[in-house]
Each structure stands twice: as C-alpha cells, then as structure tokens.
Design an enzyme around this catalytic site. Structure first.
Site, PDB file in Angstrom:
ATOM      1  CE  LYS A  50      -2.227   6.336   7.848  1.00 22.99           C
ATOM      2  NZ  LYS A  50      -2.618   7.261   8.925  1.00 22.99           N
TER       3      LYS A  50
ATOM      4  NE  ARG B  67      -3.758  17.739   6.837  1.00 20.59           N
ATOM      5  CZ  ARG B  67      -3.814  17.809   8.156  1.00 20.59           C
ATOM      6  NH1 ARG B  67      -3.381  18.884   8.784  1.00 20.59           N
ATOM      7  NH2 ARG B  67      -4.298  16.798   8.851  1.00 20.59           N
TER       8      ARG B  67
END
Ligand code: BES
Ligand code: MN
Ligand code: ZN
Length: 518
Positions: free
Chosen positions: A283, A357
């Site tokens: 990120k 996920r």
C-alpha cells in the site's frame, strides 16, 4: 463506563448536582422545562426572553441556584425544532449534554432528555440510545499517553427519567441491554485502537481465551499454524507467510440455548488482519497506519459476544476469527501465486492486498464443515471500494439469503447502526475469472465491494450467508481518528431480535410445592 439508573419524578424535587432539561428552538420550553419554569416563577422563560439560548442543537446553558429547585445546577440543552427531532438529533443532544456534564463538574445528574418526543421512538429506545451514546461520548483511549488528561470531577452517574412508573420494567430492560452493548462496543474499540505491535494474532487469541475464562457459557479453541495447514486452509496461510507473527484461527463457542444444546448456531466470522501493509502489492504509506484497524471485524465479533454473554442470551453462537498479519518479505505470497483453499477451489492471488477474502473463504468453509449453522455472517473491513460507494455511514451488506438480509437491515435501523444493501448479482461473478486457476482474488476496479462479496459467495453456496463490509464504518479518520465499535450494536440487536422471535411462553411446571412460575 458510567453508572446509570432510571426513575420517574418531578425535576424540582431532585437533590442532585445537576438536572438536565431540553429547550426547543426557537426559545421554547419542553414539558419538563415548563415545570421548572413554573416552580421558579418564570426564571427560565425570562432567561430565554433575554436571548441567552436559542435552543439550537449543540447549545447549552448551565444555571446555578434556580429558584424553587433542589439541584445545585440546571443544565439547559438545545434540542432544535420539536418537529425535526429524529434519531440523529436525539443522539447529538445526549452527546452534548454528557460532554457538558463531564466538563463542568457534575459528578452525577438527573437527565430528563429521555422524556423528549423522538419521532417514531418509544421509551425503551430512548433509554437504550441515551445510555449507549453517553458511554460512547465518555470513551477515550489514552493508555499510551504518558500524561493523561484527567478531569478533576468526572461524570460518574446519570439517572434517566421516564414519564411514568408503569414503564419502569421496560426501561430497566432497555438499560441492561444498553450497558451490555456499551461493554461490547468498548472492548471492540479498545482492541481496534491498539497498535499492531501490541495487537498481534497471538494477542487476539489471548483476548478470546480471557473472554472464555470470564464467561461460563464460552469456550475457546485456538488452531495453530500446523493445525491450520492440516485442515487445508492454505489461502489463510498464504496471507500469513510473509510475516514473523504466527497466524491463529480462533474458535469461540457460546452455548446459551440451555434446553436446546443442538439448536443450529449463528456463526459470526470476523476478519482479523492485525496489520495490512498490502504485502508484496504494498500500500502507499499515506494513512497506512490506519491498517492497524484491519482487525475491526474480529474485534466486533468479540465485542458482540461480550454483549451476548453479559445478557446471557438463550442462543448458540460460534465465532470464528482468522487472525494474520499481511506483510511483504522474502517469504511472502507473490502476485500470480496459485493456492488451494480449504474448499479445494484454487485461487490465483493477483493482488496480495486483497487478503481479507483469502482468510475469510477458509473460515466460511470451516463453518460449513464443522457446524450446521442456521446463518453465517462475516464482518470485514474488506474494500476501499465500499468506502467510495457508501461513505462512512452505513455498512455495506450483501448476501444470499433475503430474510437474513432483511433482519440485519432492520436490526441496523433500530440500533442506529445502519447497513445498506448492495446487489450481489450473478452478472458480477465473471469479473473473477482467472486464466490459470478456478478463481482470481480481484475483479477489477468496477464494483469492488461487490466483486469481493462475489468471491466470498463462492464459499457460501451451502450456507444462509450475509457479509458486512465495514471498511467505511469501523473507524473514523482525520482529527477524530479511532475505532467506532460498529457493528456491535447492529449484531447484538439482530441476536436480541432472534431471542424475541424464538420466545415461547413456557407452560407452568407442576412441582411438589404446586405451580412454579418461570
Ligand atoms: N483492508 C483493506 C480494505 C480497506 C481499505 C479498508 C481502505 C479500509 C480502508 C483490504 O484488505 C484491501 O486492501 N482491499 C483492496 C482490494 C483491492 C486490492 C482489490 C482495496 O480495497 O484496495
Ligand atoms: Mn488489503
Ligand atoms: Zn485488509
């Protein structure tokens, strides 16, 4: 947490540090304020006439020695226009009153704002929200400040007023629910606010174990890396393997349905990424600190279970928390890696930052394999796309079971912890097609919150399942940065509603002593 109690009685008779009453805009006395005005021979109305308080929401005026009353102070709180008094306004009014009491030396107070007329809401709701809001207002996370901001005379206790004694039982039940939810919210905020060098997967596991020691109906089991591997949860391991912190798979079971040990449980799954650097798909550094909050789903599940255990709800609940740290390193998963899930479906990890996920899919399969759940709800700070779509107010809600979705939406409305449904349509599924594996872990820029849920839906085919994306709601950014404790109120309300629906009055039992009630 402060203390509260509930009573009905006239404002002028209260021997208290402070009596709190509402003033509507423009300069209009609420019913209770009228009463104070009468016994003080027009003291309040003369002050309003002189223009000291318009009655706008957020305004307050603290008065001392009001004639005809026994309290040290009377706090006037602006309530806005009477006709416009809804949920949000009511919460602001309570917030403002609590803050002012805390900052002006009233260590206890009698608050009449719970008698205000809030559109469409009853006494129980007003008491619930007042206590929850007051607790939230007084919350602070200052355990790492070497010099704490200590208030010399902090607010310790509030007595909330109701108009009639007939509603006392009802109001007290609402009060107990509010205190339990507040305790859950506080635990959730504390855990989420902790920095990731303290709150690691092992730390979360320890918290879960501590909870199971505190409450009799809770049992805890923590799966270590080896057992996680043996179960086949390879995507969970793929996220963890770049980090030096070992992964944990936390299983907390709450057995509350006493006569019905085998009643199908509600399974709550909380995303427990204690820090999300993005991994190799790193990120940007701006605001990366906020990724310590990426375990807010896990924290909210622990908070909800705390509320449930405090209220001893007659339900069976299973909490599953896959807990990992997502880091880049020489041992980290790389874009393009293909990994097998516990369900045996293979995943191509095209972006290591779509890690939530990858741990949740294995938890869903674990739920399916080990329990016969009535419903499964996962809670996750899953996508930035959800924040773009819905902002910071509602949680994103998606799922494969309409009545479950409806129940969650309703629980959110009642608890003022609202969710908004996004479409989980089949048309989105193809965005997850992978060239080399069964499924890709990202679906492109369009509808990112939806494709993330689509990914999870592949592992929930045999379940009644819903997914709450709390990326926008679990914490505040900017000056007020910090965890919100959401969606503990929504989830607890959902579970409370299930108890009310289940509740069947039991027939009286014959005993030696005759008829025994309850
Ligand atoms: N934890 C983040 C989601 C997130 C981002 C929450 C910003 C709150 C604020 C999640 O693991 C993530 O990184 N998601 C990616 C998915 C993308 C790579 C498909 C995202 O939203 O950018
Ligand atoms: Mn991520
Ligand atoms: Zn994440």
């Amino acid at each position: 947490m402060f203390e509260f109690s509930i009573k009905s009685g006239h404002p002028e008779k209260q021997r208290s540090a402070c009596v709190v009453v509402g003033i509507y805009e423009p300069r209009r006395l609420s019913d209770v304020a009228k009463r104070v005005d009468e016994v003080s021979e027009g003291f309040l109305s003369s002050i309003l006439r002189r223009g000291d308080l318009e009655g706008k929401i957020g305004q307050t005026l603290l008065l001392h020695n009001v004639p005809g009353t026994l309290a040290d102070r009377v706090l006037l709180v602006g309530c806005g226009r009477e006709r416009e008094l809804g949920d949000a306004q009511y919460r602001k009014i309570i917030q403002q009153a609590t803050r002012t009491l805390h900052d002006t030396g009233s260590m206890e107070a009698v608050c009449y704002l719970t008698e205000l007329n809030v559109r469409g809401r009853d006494t129980a709701w007003r008491i619930r929200q007042a206590i929850e809001t007051a607790n939230a207002t007084l919350y602070s996370f200052d355990q790492y400040k070497s010099k704490r901001n200590s208030t010399r005379r902090p607010l310790r206790k509030i007595v909330f007023s109701i108009t009639t004694r007939r509603e006392l039982n009802l109001a007290e039940q609402a009060g107990r629910e509010a205190q339990a939810i507040s305790a859950g919210v506080k635990l959730t905020k504390d855990l989420a606010n902790l920095p990731s060098n303290v709150c690691t997967p092992s730390y979360l596991a320890k918290q879960a174990e501590d909870l199971s020691k505190k409450y009799e109906k809770l049992t805890c089991q923590v799966l270590e890396a080896k057992e996680i591997r043996d179960k086949g949860m390879h995507t969970l391991l793929a996220v963890a393997k770049g980090s030096n912190e070992p992964p944990k798979f936390i299983v907390l079971e709450y057995q509350g349905a006493v006569d019905k040990k085998h009643e199908a449980p509600v399974v709550l799954i909380g995303k427990g990424v204690t820090f999300d650097s993005g991994g190799i798909s790193l990120k940007p550094s701006d605001k990366m600190d906020e990724m310590k909050f990426d375990m807010s789903g896990a924290a909210s599940v622990l908070g909800t279970l705390t509320a449930v255990a405090e209220l001893q709800l007659p339900l069976n609940i299973i909490c599953l928390i896959p807990a990992v740290e997502n880091m880049p390193s020489g041992t980290a998963a790389k874009p393009g890696d293909i990994v097998e899930t516990m369900s045996k479906q293979t995943v191509e990890i095209l972006n290591t930052d779509a890690e939530g996920r990858l741990i949740l899919c294995d938890a869903l399969t674990y739920a399916e394999v080990n329990y016969k759940p009535d419903v499964v709800i996962d809670i996750a700070t899953l996508t930035g796309a959800c924040v773009v779509a819905l902002g910071a107010h509602p949680h994103g809600l998606l799922g494969n079971h309409n009545s479950l979705i409806g129940d969650l939406l309703n629980a959110g409305k009642y608890s003022y912890d609202r969710a908004w449904e996004l479409p989980l349509w089949d048309e989105y599924q193809e965005q997850l097609d992978s060239r080399f594996a069964d499924i890709a872990n990202i679906g492109g820029r369009e509808g990112g919150a939806i494709t993330a849920a689509c990914f999870l839906s592949r592992f929930a085919k045999k379940l009644h399942w819903a997914h709450l994306d709390i990326a926008g709601t679990a914490w505040l950014t900017g000056k007020e940065k910090g965890a919100t404790g959401r969606p503990v109120p929504l989830l607890t309300q959902y579970l409370l509603n299930r108890c009310k629906d289940n509740f069947q009055p039991q027939p009286p039992v014959e005993t030696d002593a005759g008829i025994e009630r309850e």
